[in-house]
Write a protein that holds these residues in place. Sequence first.
Motif, PDB file in Angstrom:
ATOM      1  N   THR A 198      40.709  29.400  43.719  1.00 26.14           N
ATOM      2  CA  THR A 198      40.261  28.734  42.492  1.00 26.14           C
ATOM      3  C   THR A 198      39.996  27.251  42.728  1.00 26.14           C
ATOM      4  N   LEU A 256      45.878  32.779  40.560  1.00 26.72           N
ATOM      5  CA  LEU A 256      44.896  31.750  40.900  1.00 26.72           C
ATOM      6  C   LEU A 256      45.402  30.903  42.071  1.00 26.72           C
ATOM      7  N   ARG A 290      44.767  27.055  45.191  1.00 21.97           N
ATOM      8  CA  ARG A 290      44.096  26.226  44.201  1.00 21.97           C
ATOM      9  C   ARG A 290      43.577  24.962  44.886  1.00 21.97           C
TER      10      ARG A 290
END
Length: 230
Positions: free
Chosen positions: A53, A78, A81
Amino acid sequence: MGREHEWFLSTLESNSVLILIVAVLTLILLRLLFVIHRTGKPLRPTSAKPLSTLIVLRSGGHTAEMLNLLAALQKDRLYPRYYIAAATDNMSLQKAQTFESSSDDEMGKGKAEYMKIYRSHEVGQSYITSVGTTLVATAHALWLMIKIRPQVILCNGPGTCIPICAIAHLFKVLGIRWSSIFYVESIARVKRFSLSGLVLYKLRMANQLYVQWPQLQRKYPRSIYVGCLM
């Protein structure tokens, strides 16, 4: 007879090149229409695997809104990151690091990276000089996108998200990488989109575009009203 033969071969070669160009452009157009069509469809979860993400930050309230949004999401889905902020933004990445260090996401903890990107236009900069800086910023965004190749992009207003989203859209058309773009318009935008939101809305680059005011959703019916997130 020889000249006529040469003329025929030259004409045939020219027509072949023209047909090839038209065929390639037609395929690109069809692929673009497919990407736009699919981008506008509701997303369906494909697997339980984590998604890389990219999170675009901006100084001020934009970063606070984005971190509040992340706190409400399933961060275990997610990661890794990647936080990106403008090179002149000295606070957003620090706030993101503080947010990550205090996160209760044990699976994703320690799987965050922090990067800076050149801005295409500074406040007060002339439009003439901004042409060069825009090219530099776009090249930098391309390098970052090739390096990260995110599956999800989260943004909420900074102009730095435009070259990133545009490159992500180009990658979709070329079949390089499919990145789902989620744009959350700032709570400060009550009656009209920011320039970033308007560009993503008009060019249909965002998979889902959220607004925090019902009157804004009525003006832009393809957006999704989610209420106040702050």
